[in-house]
Design an enzyme around this catalytic site. Structure first.
Site: not given
Ligand code: TRP
Length: 320
Positions: A110, A191, A194
């Site tokens: 990140k 996977k 979102k």
């Protein structure tokens, strides 16, 4: 036995969240004392929009209720609303090495994404450790992506206990039997998430039936023309079979065409989501109720959280 399941506040809850985390939590209500925690504090470790955060926190709480979490048995809380999370976070920072935090894979990924890096992004896993340790839980259901963070929580608990005296329960990561790993419908080797590139890859928990039907009918398969459970060579078909099994609770039968399989998957997903949608609509008419549930959850978990913080403060040398 006490369990804590953490949820990121996100507006885009999908079938993977329901089958991988929410439903196992609902099933565990029969056997374990559970806390369902919304990590709204963690949502501020990256650039965020305040009104959207508030909406998402309430949105996840609403969805947990709609999915069947029973607030009489499972305390639903937001980590921001139980101040002991933040207080213990600081104490745990004092037993965490900078290098230990900087080594975390999620931090490295990140922080490499560009833009300013919030200091809280570095300490994110320490706050997660605090979420877990403050409630004295034995078990934490986590997916693969959070296992490194859970390991750090165990390390910090063990280290604190060894250095300052027995204070924390050392938690265990668990993978519930019933947790299904649902893959992206457009990219079945990843996977369902979102943050998938396209909405074609996921089924939103509030998607209307016609959208569900369209998404499933467009799900990626292959050109082999046979329906077989084979993750390597037929990831799309295999994902559809697994969704079917997870929704119906029984093994999928034999199929001679992708069309027939997709029809049954559509029907099963619809049967699973229709009651969730209905209950969600009822709850959305009454946001005051959801806030009340969060307030009740906080009241319920607070005495134990306070006791843990008191123990930790005394052990580490603070005045009471
Ligand atoms: N980091 C977790 C995630 O990304 C969310 C989370 C925060 C969590 N605190 C937790 C999960 C405590 C389990 C326990 O999914």
């Amino acid at each position: 036995m006490k369990r804590l399941t953490g949820f990121q506040p996100t507006g885009n809850l999908h079938l993977g969240n329901l089958l991988g985390a929410m439903r196992p939590l609902v099933e565990a209500q029969e056997t374990a004392e559970s806390i369902a925690m919304i990590a709204d504090l963690h949502a501020m470790t990256m650039e965020h929009d305040p009104p959207a955060l508030r909406r998402s926190t309430l949105g996840v709480a609403t969805m947990l209720l709609a999915a069947g979490v029973d607030p009489a048995r499972t305390a639903i809380i937001a980590n921001s609303q139980v101040p002991e999370h933040a207080e213990l976070h600081y104490l745990l920072e004092c037993v965490t090495a900078y290098g230990e935090a900087a080594r975390m894979i999620q931090f490295k990924e990140k922080s490499a994404a560009g833009g300013p890096v919030r200091l809280s992004l570095l300490t994110y896993p320490v706050l997660m450790a605090s979420d877990i340790l403050v409630h004295d839980v034995n078990q934490v259901p986590v997916g693969e992506d959070q296992s490194q963070h859970l390991e750090l929580a165990r390390t910090l608990a063990t280290r604190f206990n060894a250095r300052y005296g027995e204070t924390f329960t050392v938690p265990e990561g668990v993978r519930p039997e019933s947790a299904a790993r649902i893959m992206d419908l457009a990219e079945p080797t990843a996977k369902m998430s979102k943050s998938s590139v396209s909405a074609a890859g996921r089924i939103g928990l509030l998607d209307p039936p016609e959208v569900i039907r369209k998404t499933i009918s467009r799900a990626v398969t292959d050109t082999l023309g046979v329906v077989r459970h084979d993750r390597v060579n037929q990831p799309g078909v295999t994902n559809l079979l697994e969704i079917l099994t997870a929704c119906t609770g029984s093994p999928a039968g034999a199929y001679s065409s992708y069309g027939a399989l997709k029809r049954d998957v559509t029907e099963a997903v619809d049967a699973l989501l229709a009651p969730v949608r209905k209950r969600h609509a009822e709850l959305s008419d009454d946001p005051g109720y959801v806030r009340e549930i969060l307030a009740e959850g906080k009241t319920r978990v607070r005495p134990a959280a306070l006791a843990t913080v008191r123990r930790a403060r005394a052990a580490i040398g603070l005045l009471d």
